[in-house]
Design an enzyme around this catalytic site. Structure first.
Site, PDB file in Angstrom:
ATOM      1  CG  ASP A   1      61.205 -62.970 -63.771  1.00  0.00           C
ATOM      2  OD1 ASP A   1      60.696 -64.096 -63.572  1.00  0.00           O
ATOM      3  OD2 ASP A   1      60.812 -62.204 -64.664  1.00  0.00           O
TER       4      ASP A   1
ATOM      5  CB  SER B   1      50.787 -79.757 -57.339  1.00  0.00           C
ATOM      6  OG  SER B   1      49.377 -79.826 -57.196  1.00  0.00           O
TER       7      SER B   1
ATOM      8  CE1 TYR C   1      50.634 -74.538 -60.107  1.00  0.00           C
ATOM      9  CE2 TYR C   1      49.176 -76.351 -59.528  1.00  0.00           C
ATOM     10  CZ  TYR C   1      50.194 -75.481 -59.198  1.00  0.00           C
ATOM     11  OH  TYR C   1      50.779 -75.549 -57.959  1.00  0.00           O
TER      12      TYR C   1
ATOM     13  CE  LYS D   1      53.388 -76.839 -59.502  1.00  0.00           C
ATOM     14  NZ  LYS D   1      54.631 -76.388 -58.850  1.00  0.00           N
TER      15      LYS D   1
END
Length: 252
Positions: A69, A149, A169, A173
């Site tokens: 993890d 991304s 998110y 990124k």
């Protein structure tokens, strides 16, 4: 048969996070086929075992699977300690583990926000610190890849009639974009022989993509894996710093 340009990585050790599905699973297979020894890390050990069974029998010994993890520094350290003790260290790191949770940043649960930061940012820090130490101790070449991304460079508007649901998110990124340059400068200034590459795809057909975006043009995990293999296969004096990949017809 080794991929052209990958000869320098024959029998070297590559660590792939988030290897149980999508880009990580496809890339792990490609690396093994190219003669690299892969340590595939993910939380879902059963999926990793399935991945190993999908390999030709002669290649299965080149794929080691471990439950890990990346949000837990203890879990990451346990994995890399095993790699150091059993395999002698790691040479390549593919920071592929990532998380996307729908919702709006102004209303979502703070523990979800924290989990996104831990997975997408701190997990990269934990793993990159360990491979830097491993490569530097042995004074060998290395390569760190960050799966970024397009939203790590700009934020597009939501689809008409919908509410923005990317929340943290893009922020995580964007952090990877900054970290790519930070790592490059640190690797250079600390006299290491480690390359760093950011791979920034558009929509990829994986479990992370929100359902509303599934009808749009998408890349396949193989497309991104091929780009990573290209970056890894470059000569020692060439560093692919940033590579952006979009599907044809993407509206963003």
């Amino acid at each position: 048969m080794a991929t052209v340009g990958m000869e320098r990585w024959q029998n070297c050790i590559a660590v792939v996070t988030g290897a149980s599905s999508g880009i990580g699973a496809v890339l792990s297979k490609q690396l093994v086929a190219a003669g690299v020894i892969v340590v595939a890390l993910a939380r879902r050990l059963d999926r990793l075992e399935q991945l190993r069974q999908q390999l030709p029998e002669v290649q299965r010994a080149q794929l080691h699977v471990m439950q890990c993890d990346v949000t837990s520094v203890e879990s990451v350290n346990a994995a890399f300690d095993w790699i150091e003790e059993e395999l002698g260290g790691a040479d390549i790191l593919i920071n592929n583990a990532g998380k996307l949770s729908g919702g709006q940043l102004v209303t979502m649960q703070l523990d979800t926000v924290q989990e996104l930061l831990q997975t997408n940012v701190m997990g990269v820090v934990y793993c990159t610190q360990r491979i830097f130490r491993s490569v530097r101790q042995r004074n060998t070449p290395g390569h760190v890849v960050l799966i970024n991304s397009i939203v790590g460079h700009y934020l597009f508007n939501p689809l008409p009639g919908s509410v923005q649901e990317l929340n943290m998110y893009p922020a995580t990124k964007h952090a990877l974009t900054a970290m790519t340059e930070l790592f490059r400068q640190e690797f250079r200034d600390l006299k290491s022989h480690i390359k760093v590459t950011s791979i920034s795809p558009g929509l990829v057909d994986t479990d992370l993509v929100p359902q509303a975006y599934k009808r749009l043009p998408m890349l396949q995990p193989e497309d991104v894996a091929n780009a990573i293999m290209y970056a890894l296969a470059t000569p020692p004096h060439v560093q692919v710093h940033e590579l952006t990949i979009k599907p044809m017809g993407e509206p963003f």
